[in-house]
Design a protein around this motif. Structure first.
Motif, PDB file in Angstrom:
ATOM      1  N   SER A 218     -68.230 -45.368 -32.788  1.00 53.57           N
ATOM      2  CA  SER A 218     -67.499 -44.865 -31.628  1.00 53.57           C
ATOM      3  C   SER A 218     -66.089 -45.446 -31.571  1.00 53.57           C
ATOM      4  CB  SER A 218     -68.240 -45.207 -30.342  1.00 53.57           C
ATOM      5  OG  SER A 218     -68.167 -46.604 -30.083  1.00 53.57           O
ATOM      6  N   GLY A 241     -65.217 -41.097 -33.470  1.00 51.53           N
ATOM      7  CA  GLY A 241     -65.853 -39.882 -32.992  1.00 51.53           C
ATOM      8  C   GLY A 241     -64.982 -38.651 -33.126  1.00 51.53           C
ATOM      9  N   CYS A 273     -70.466 -36.430 -36.370  1.00 46.10           N
ATOM     10  CA  CYS A 273     -69.099 -36.687 -35.910  1.00 46.10           C
ATOM     11  C   CYS A 273     -68.192 -35.496 -36.172  1.00 46.10           C
ATOM     12  CB  CYS A 273     -68.541 -37.954 -36.560  1.00 46.10           C
ATOM     13  SG  CYS A 273     -68.567 -37.934 -38.360  1.00 46.10           S
ATOM     14  N   GLU A 362     -66.906 -36.798 -26.350  1.00 47.47           N
ATOM     15  CA  GLU A 362     -67.902 -36.536 -27.383  1.00 47.47           C
ATOM     16  C   GLU A 362     -69.302 -36.545 -26.765  1.00 47.47           C
ATOM     17  OE1 GLU A 362     -68.488 -37.802 -31.982  1.00 47.47           O
ATOM     18  OE2 GLU A 362     -68.315 -39.451 -30.563  1.00 47.47           O
ATOM     19  N   PHE A 364     -72.320 -35.585 -28.588  1.00 51.49           N
ATOM     20  CA  PHE A 364     -73.242 -36.055 -29.622  1.00 51.49           C
ATOM     21  C   PHE A 364     -74.668 -35.610 -29.336  1.00 51.49           C
ATOM     22  CE2 PHE A 364     -73.643 -39.379 -33.083  1.00 51.49           C
ATOM     23  CZ  PHE A 364     -72.606 -38.857 -33.829  1.00 51.49           C
ATOM     24  N   TYR A 388     -59.154 -36.536 -29.556  1.00 46.86           N
ATOM     25  CA  TYR A 388     -59.716 -36.691 -30.895  1.00 46.86           C
ATOM     26  C   TYR A 388     -58.968 -35.816 -31.902  1.00 46.86           C
ATOM     27  CZ  TYR A 388     -63.746 -38.932 -28.656  1.00 46.86           C
ATOM     28  OH  TYR A 388     -64.566 -39.778 -27.949  1.00 46.86           O
ATOM     29  N   SER A 436     -59.954 -40.392 -33.164  1.00 44.70           N
ATOM     30  CA  SER A 436     -60.907 -40.268 -34.275  1.00 44.70           C
ATOM     31  C   SER A 436     -60.673 -41.303 -35.360  1.00 44.70           C
ATOM     32  CB  SER A 436     -60.836 -38.866 -34.884  1.00 44.70           C
ATOM     33  OG  SER A 436     -61.320 -37.906 -33.966  1.00 44.70           O
TER      34      SER A 436
END
Length: 494
Positions: A218, A241, A273, A362, A364, A388, A436
């Motif tokens: 992360s 991420g 990811c 994010e 996930f 990101y 990211s």
């Protein structure tokens, strides 16, 4: 804690059943220091083997991994819960990267002559990339073979030793990878695994013997790892991420786009990811796309087509994102009831505001938001608006326009008319920007990430009357150089 030895231990659990898969030691800072110290000695030995021998050993390791493919996939399946077929595919991809790194390391990193320029005409100039020493790799749990191997294989091919700290959710996978490497390189602990919790990773990042850290996880954890690295000015590559977008243009193959969007969003329970978390569809094909997407999603089942949520705490994030998205948009597949721990059934929500956590953060999990846009330009603007910048996807029937959109997408990688395909191309670099992370694994850039450039200039002969790096230099020599430079560089281009 083990009562026999006093050694702290922890269990890895099957997330689908809660049963214990394995028990592993919590290695503290002292144990990590010992592992790094041994790796420092091993790194010198490994670097001394030379390109050809390291290549041979790595290709042998590739063969060992391939021979144990089903064994590795079984451990991955038990520790992550993902279907064995998906675990098998992950190992296969890792094998291709070991192969590429081994075969291309010398070509990318080995000594080569470079042009010295006219002013340095009497010089021979060479460039090469030398090993760093010990590389620390801190790996994730969602792809516990493929992702860390993108750092491990390339660091080893560059001539480094590796100390690997796998996720506490998948320690057995990390231990097995190092054990198999020892079959090909039994002489020295060139690649070894240390197990533990966050404190073990922090000790590895803060160890002065580690010359680079490769981290996957992360964004928040990456910042903590950077803090530990800062004490020794240890550089790092961080793959964090993502909130990747898929754009469907007006001339796209709608069926293929829907199929890719569904797989990109739901495979591995959305715990990818570079998975698809947002879809922007041009108005002209929006309705057709949604019909395809929802019909296909209706056939997907958690626990059959993909596994459970591996990290229990992530369920709270998924619940929060779904609840907000459904409240502010319109659920077309699933909803809050889709969360049935440890599984989450597919969730598709449309018309979710761009400031929603389901769009900005994010998730996930096996969820995706879909939004209608006027054209691909609006889609690209929205795709690029987040913090990101990992990867993305473009579906378009116009190859030239697709490449243009891909180039302008604010990501490290973009796939066209396919999803996540860049990960299967070993020669392409992998990494992001913004939240990211930074740096690259895979490909030539990934090899250079784990080496230091070394430039060497050698004077082949002296230039008469042109010794500029001497106190004996006179004005005549300087005037000659000024005339030469003016001739070469003083003319303006019109």
């Amino acid at each position: 804690m083990s009562t026999a030895t006093g050694q702290r231990t922890f269990d890895s659990l099957d997330p689908a059943t809660g049963s214990v898969v394995g028990t592993h030691p919590v290695q503290d800072a002292r144990a990590v220091r010992a592992a790094v110290a041994e790796a420092e000695h091993a790194a010198r030995w490994w670097a001394g083997l030379g390109w050809a021998e390291r290549r041979r050993r790595l290709l042998d390791y590739k063969a060992v991994v391939t021979q144990n493919l089903s064994r590795i996939a079984e451990v991955v399946h038990r520790e992550t819960g993902k279907p064995e077929a998906d675990a098998t595919l992950e190992v296969i991809l890792a094998v291709t990267h070991i192969d590429w790194a081994a075969r291309n390391a010398r070509r990318v990193l080995g000594p080569r002559r470079v042009r010295p320029g006219l002013v340095g005409a009497n010089l021979a100039a060479t460039l090469e990339y030398l090993p760093l020493g010990v590389v620390g790799v801190i790996g994730p749990w969602n792809y516990p073979v493929f992702t860390p191997m993108g750092s491990i294989a390339y660091a080893l091919a560059a001539g480094n030793a590796v100390v690997f700290k796998p996720s506490e959710l998948t320690p057995g996978t990390g231990v097995l990878l190092a054990e198999l490497f020892a079959e090909s390189v039994p002489e020295q602990p060139v690649f070894r695994t240390v197990t533990g919790l966050g404190e073990t990773g922090a000790a590895l990042a803060g160890d002065p013997g580690v010359k680079k850290i490769a981290f996957t996880g992360s964004t928040a954890t990456a910042k903590r790892v950077m803090t530990a690295c800062a004490a020794n000015l240890t550089p790092m590559v961080a793959e964090c991420g993502g909130k990747d977008a898929l754009i469907v243009d007006a001339d796209a193959d709608v069926r293929a786009a829907a199929d890719a969007a569904l797989w990109g969003a739901m495979s591995n329970a959305g715990q990818t990811c570079v998975g698809v978390e947002r879809v922007y569809v041009v108005d002209a094909v929006y309705d057709a796309f949604m019909r395809e997407l929802t019909e296909r999603a209706a056939t997907i089942r958690a626990g059959e087509d993909y596994g459970p949520i591996t990290m229990p705490a992530q369920l709270d994030v998924i619940r929060r994102h779904i609840a907000d998205a459904v409240a502010r948009g319109r659920a077309v597949v699933g909803g809050p009831e889709s969360v049935r721990a440890p599984y989450v059934d597919p969730v598709i929500v449309e018309d979710v505001p761009e400031d929603s956590p389901a769009v900005r953060e994010e998730t996930f999990g096996p969820t995706v938001t879909v939004k209608r846009v006027a054209d691909a330009e609006e889609a690209l603007e929205k795709a690029n608006a987040g913090a990101y910048g990992l990867a993305g996807t473009i579906f378009s029937g116009n190859a030239r326009r697709a490449v243009e959109l891909a180039r302008r997408m604010r990501t490290g990688m973009t796939a066209i008319n396919s999803v996540i395909s860049f990960a299967s191309v070993p020669s392409l670099p992998f990494g992001g920007l913004g939240d990211s992370g930074f740096g690259r694994i895979h490909g030539a850039d990934g090899l250079r990430e784990f080496a230091r450039p070394k430039g060497i200039s050698r004077q082949r002969f002296a230039l008469p009357g042109m010794n500029l790096t001497s106190f004996a230099r006179g004005q005549k020599e300087l005037d000659q150089v000024v005339r030469l430079v003016t001739f070469l560089h003083g003319r303006r281009k019109r």
